[in-house]
Design a protein around this motif. Structure first.
Motif, PDB file in Angstrom:
ATOM      1  N   ALA A 232      24.524  30.205  50.794  1.00  7.42           N
ATOM      2  CA  ALA A 232      24.455  31.663  50.143  1.00  7.42           C
ATOM      3  C   ALA A 232      25.378  31.284  48.678  1.00  7.42           C
ATOM      4  CB  ALA A 232      25.216  32.410  50.988  1.00  7.42           C
TER       5      ALA A 232
ATOM      6  N   GLN B 187      22.744  30.385  46.607  1.00 11.93           N
ATOM      7  CA  GLN B 187      21.605  30.925  45.999  1.00 11.93           C
ATOM      8  C   GLN B 187      22.125  32.233  45.622  1.00 11.93           C
ATOM      9  OE1 GLN B 187      19.553  31.191  49.837  1.00 11.93           O
ATOM     10  NE2 GLN B 187      18.473  29.222  49.485  1.00 11.93           N
ATOM     11  N   GLU B 188      23.316  32.507  45.619  1.00 11.50           N
ATOM     12  CA  GLU B 188      23.939  33.843  44.978  1.00 11.50           C
ATOM     13  C   GLU B 188      23.658  34.988  45.749  1.00 11.50           C
ATOM     14  OE1 GLU B 188      24.131  34.287  40.588  1.00 11.50           O
ATOM     15  OE2 GLU B 188      24.767  32.335  40.455  1.00 11.50           O
ATOM     16  N   SER B 189      23.494  34.803  47.052  1.00 10.85           N
ATOM     17  CA  SER B 189      23.279  35.809  47.945  1.00 10.85           C
ATOM     18  C   SER B 189      24.320  36.924  48.651  1.00 10.85           C
ATOM     19  CB  SER B 189      22.425  35.484  49.225  1.00 10.85           C
ATOM     20  OG  SER B 189      22.867  34.509  49.800  1.00 10.85           O
TER      21      SER B 189
ATOM     22  N   THR C 206      26.763  40.220  47.456  1.00 11.96           N
ATOM     23  CA  THR C 206      26.956  41.550  46.677  1.00 11.96           C
ATOM     24  C   THR C 206      28.057  41.906  46.638  1.00 11.96           C
ATOM     25  OG1 THR C 206      26.440  43.112  48.589  1.00 11.96           O
ATOM     26  CG2 THR C 206      24.355  42.632  47.137  1.00 11.96           C
TER      27      THR C 206
ATOM     28  N   TRP D 155      28.597  40.076  52.482  1.00 15.61           N
ATOM     29  CA  TRP D 155      27.576  39.051  52.701  1.00 15.61           C
ATOM     30  C   TRP D 155      26.799  39.417  53.794  1.00 15.61           C
ATOM     31  CZ3 TRP D 155      28.918  33.622  55.436  1.00 15.61           C
ATOM     32  CH2 TRP D 155      27.680  32.952  55.541  1.00 15.61           C
TER      33      TRP D 155
ATOM     34  N   HIS E 167      24.169  37.797  56.157  1.00 15.51           N
ATOM     35  CA  HIS E 167      23.584  36.659  56.726  1.00 15.51           C
ATOM     36  C   HIS E 167      22.282  36.889  57.331  1.00 15.51           C
ATOM     37  CE1 HIS E 167      22.890  33.202  59.536  1.00 15.51           C
ATOM     38  NE2 HIS E 167      23.796  32.363  58.563  1.00 15.51           N
ATOM     39  N   PRO E 168      21.154  36.125  56.968  1.00 12.87           N
ATOM     40  CA  PRO E 168      19.639  36.323  57.436  1.00 12.87           C
ATOM     41  C   PRO E 168      19.715  36.663  58.802  1.00 12.87           C
ATOM     42  CG  PRO E 168      19.918  34.349  56.173  1.00 12.87           C
ATOM     43  CD  PRO E 168      21.211  34.992  56.088  1.00 12.87           C
TER      44      PRO E 168
END
Ligand code: C2E
Ligand code: CA
Ligand code: CA
Ligand code: CA
Length: 278
Positions: free
Chosen positions: A33, A36-38, A40, A63, A65-66
């Motif tokens: 993460a 990929q800078e995922s 906010t 964060w 997570h998928p």
């Protein structure tokens, strides 16, 4: 795993096992993460307790997570600290929050400062000062519009910390002590720290109206902070009773669900346009 000695028990304990599995899985995901800078950032307003005017916003990492969904910073920040991943992660937050602050300013939306949480581990990196200096220069941010929130645990390493804090102060940053009252700080240390603000921890604010000793502690912190010329802000305000108590006892600023939860970018921009919470 036979020669792990004492850890054998832990290793085979089914509950702990799934806990540490989740931890390993989270660590891997956290690394990815960060690459990929995922992440906010949500922003929570800090307000003038009497008027509701917004005087600042605190940047709080989010964060999703998928597969695990939303993961609380309460879970992934300690993991990030443990693994050292807080260093790149903290750098990202600093950059992103400063970029946002500059944008709001340029758009004439708001000139209020942004508060950014800095973990001790991050602050003690050799190139921390260089890093913040670079971010500020590259982005054209005014240091006095950036407030760095640190916890009392810096006191454990007071000499080294003082050096860093003084440098930050010289560069023009605002400094605040987060979760005030929960750590180790003695008053004698506090008055030597180059800080601007103390944040009364939510646990004390919770107790304000519950019992009189809770109120007395908060009152003492406000008086002490004021006498030492610090700005005092109370965190985690959820009720009007707490708000009233704080006002009556000389606390100027507050933050909490009563005024606003931490908000995603679009929503906080709307609120900043109004400049006030209701
Ligand atoms: P903190 O710095 O003490 O942040 C305040 C926490 O209290 C936030 O939780 C906020 O959402 C929550 N809060 C605010 N008002 C209220 C209220 O009225 N009631 C209740 N129940 N909660 C309230 P959050 O966002 O889950 O963050 C938890 C902690 O994670 C933060 O505590 C901070 O220590 C850490 N953290 C978050 N973002 C960052 C970051 O970018 N860097 C670092 N190093 N730590 C971070
Ligand atoms: Ca904080
Ligand atoms: Ca806090
Ligand atoms: Ca806290």
């Amino acid at each position: 795993a036979k020669d792990r000695g004492k850890n054998n028990f832990q290793f085979y304990h089914p509950q702990l096992n799934s806990l540490s599995l989740r931890k390993m899985e989270l660590e891997t995901a956290l690394r990815k993460a960060i690459e990929q800078e995922s992440f906010t950032i949500h922003y929570q307003p800090q307000v003038d307790l009497k008027t509701g005017m917004i005087v600042g916003v605190e940047a709080l990492l989010r964060w999703v997570h998928p597969t695990h969904g939303f993961i609380s910073p309460g879970e992934f920040i300690p993991l990030a600290e443990e693994t050292g991943l807080i260093v790149p992660l903290g750098k990202w937050v600093l950059q992103e929050a400063c970029r946002q602050n500059k944008q709001w300013r340029d758009a004439g939306l708001s000139d209020i400062p942004v508060s950014i949480n800095i973990s001790v581990r991050q602050m003690q990196e050799e190139d921390f000062i260089e890093c913040v200096e670079r971010v500020v220069q590259e982005l054209g941010v005014i240091p006095s519009c950036v407030e760095l929130e640190i916890t009392e645990s810096i006191i454990q390493n007071i000499d080294e910390s003082l050096l860093i804090l003084n440098q930050l102060k010289e560069l023009g940053f605002k400094l605040s002590i987060d979760d005030f009252g929960t750590g180790y700080s003695s008053l004698s240390y506090l008055k030597h720290l180059p800080i601007d603000k103390i944040k009364i921890d939510k646990s004390f604010v919770d107790d304000i109206v519950e019992d009189s000793s809770g109120g007395a502690i908060v009152k003492t912190i406000i008086d002490m902070g004021t006498n030492l010329n610090f700005t005092v802000i109370a965190e985690g305000i959820e009720t009007e009773d707490q708000q009233q108590f704080l006002i009556q006892n000389g606390c100027e600023l507050g933050q909490g669900y009563l005024f606003s939860r931490p908000l995603p970018l679009q929503e906080v921009k709307e609120l900043l346009r109004q400049g006030i919470v209701h």
